[in-house]
Design an enzyme around this catalytic site. Sequence first.
Site, PDB file in Angstrom:
ATOM      1  N   SER A 180       0.818  -1.200   0.000  1.00 23.97           N
ATOM      2  CA  SER A 180       0.000   0.000   0.000  1.00 23.97           C
ATOM      3  C   SER A 180       0.863   1.267   0.000  1.00 23.97           C
ATOM      4  O   SER A 180       1.767   1.417  -0.820  1.00 23.97           O
ATOM      5  CB  SER A 180      -0.963  -0.046   1.195  1.00 23.97           C
ATOM      6  OG  SER A 180      -1.921   0.992   1.100  1.00 23.97           O
ATOM      7  N   ASP A 387      -8.946  -3.326  -5.632  1.00 19.31           N
ATOM      8  CA  ASP A 387      -8.876  -4.200  -4.454  1.00 19.31           C
ATOM      9  C   ASP A 387      -9.806  -3.752  -3.336  1.00 19.31           C
ATOM     10  O   ASP A 387      -9.671  -4.178  -2.192  1.00 19.31           O
ATOM     11  CB  ASP A 387      -7.431  -4.287  -3.945  1.00 19.31           C
ATOM     12  CG  ASP A 387      -6.873  -2.940  -3.492  1.00 19.31           C
ATOM     13  OD1 ASP A 387      -7.663  -1.995  -3.268  1.00 19.31           O
ATOM     14  OD2 ASP A 387      -5.638  -2.823  -3.351  1.00 19.31           O
ATOM     15  N   HIS A 412      -7.672  -5.317  -0.322  1.00 20.11           N
ATOM     16  CA  HIS A 412      -6.486  -4.499  -0.114  1.00 20.11           C
ATOM     17  C   HIS A 412      -5.564  -5.025   0.988  1.00 20.11           C
ATOM     18  O   HIS A 412      -4.367  -5.187   0.778  1.00 20.11           O
ATOM     19  CB  HIS A 412      -6.894  -3.056   0.191  1.00 20.11           C
ATOM     20  CG  HIS A 412      -5.750  -2.103   0.246  1.00 20.11           C
ATOM     21  ND1 HIS A 412      -5.002  -1.773  -0.867  1.00 20.11           N
ATOM     22  CD2 HIS A 412      -5.200  -1.405   1.284  1.00 20.11           C
ATOM     23  CE1 HIS A 412      -4.056  -0.914  -0.523  1.00 20.11           C
ATOM     24  NE2 HIS A 412      -4.148  -0.689   0.762  1.00 20.11           N
TER      25      HIS A 412
END
Length: 533
Positions: A180, A387, A412
């Site tokens: 991320s 996601d 995610h």
Amino acid sequence: MAVLLEEILQSIEIWLKLIKKPQPYVDPNLDPVLLVPGIAGSILKAVDENGRGERVWVRIFGADYKCRTKLWSRFDPSTGQTLSLDCKTNVVVPEDRYGLYAIDLLDPDMIIGRDCVYYFHDMIVEMIKWGFEEGKTLFGFGYDFRQSNRFQDTMERFAAKLDSVYTASGGKKINIISHSMGGLLVKCFMCLHSDIFEKYVKNWIAIAAPFRGAPGYITSTFLNGVSFVEGWEQNFFIRKWSMHQLLIECPSIYELMACPDFQWQHMPLLEIWREKHDGNGNPNVILESYPPEKSVEIFEEALSSNTVNYDGVDIPLPFNMEILKWANETRKLLSCAKLPSQVKFYNIYGVNLETPHSVCYGTEKHPVTDLELLPFIEGTYICVDGDGTVPVESAKADGLNAEARIGVPGEHRGILSDSHVFRILKHWLNAEADPYYDPLNDYVILPTAFEMETHQEKGLQVTSLKEEWEIISEEEQYCTANNNLPLMSSISVSCGRDDQRFKEEARATVIVHPQSEGKQHIELNAISLSVDA
């Protein structure tokens, strides 16, 4: 139940010293790995003037109070640092277990529902099975995620971490795995310290990185806040409003806004059904749409009266234009990133989930009459593929010369526990690398038979070929007939000169058998004839 019983018996036998505790497998040939989490993916401690510390992120019980008293902060534009309102404590990241403690299980005190605070936990467990060893070939880098991704102190700590990992592993270059927003942090470091990056880094694998922002997610975060825990646990966690006030002063959040100069396939928008009056005072309802740059004006007006009360004092917390200026400079830096020639880059991103891209507030029947009411109105998402947090379009646009970009169905955070991702990482990290594995398609092709024979007779050359494969995959790669019978197909090609002095012809038959127990058997039979007169 049988598995649990076996674990209990093994524990008792170890306790009674009837058997020795099994030692984990360690592969001395592996290159070191450094795990870098995303936003909210590091344990944070508040340490007072006497050195006493307490975990303030993440904690389930008492979380909201600690967030308000220890994590709420203000941005200092002169230094680019976000400083806690509590001036008597300093927020630090624990370094236990070579940095892994801070990014493993974010609330170690939780007993029930621990999976909601897992971060790199499953990946760490998996990598230890592959032969990685904490402190020798496996390390973590936690950081204060409130700060900018190019904050000087974070960059200095990251440089020191790379040096320490390189030294601890005996001078081996490092594989970085970021998740991320950690991808933006690594990219910022690569831009600012390319010489250090090239010296220490062998490969960089970015997972679910919002390279061009997370438009819908960030828009709703600015206007409504966000919950980092779903399900029953959120009743004990930080309230959305408290999180809202924290994130408004975090440069990292502003750096996740939609990149305004990126050529989006579908421009992310902030849409608002608004009631306006004409010159005669008659109401009209219209749908207004604002692209990323124009959305800032809405954020400013919507949050113009936003305040928090801290220690009896009302503190204004509007949309912070100073942070936005800082974030814009960060985006300029990221747009100039160049991958050092000796470093390989890989990109894994999530697909197949509805992902917020644009956000709409109000409806035609119930329009928004006052923009300052937006923080109290839930928006409706217009979604794209991604996601659930980062759109595919953003995650793929790394701007780097990637060795591979692979989309994996997954959420995610959940993608960090995905078996497909584990298999890809194992392949790229050369941990029992399978030469027949194709990470792009996630299947293994195993040759099971190969025969070729050639002979000549009276100017005729005959070549016959027989080859068979087993394709191992969770999904059937090649569809067969509905009646579960083998699928057969044939092809023939020929070529020759106009004078017919040379001619060649080849024919092949392919038989695809139905998938059975995850395997699909394929047979190829071919023959070629060539005439040279």
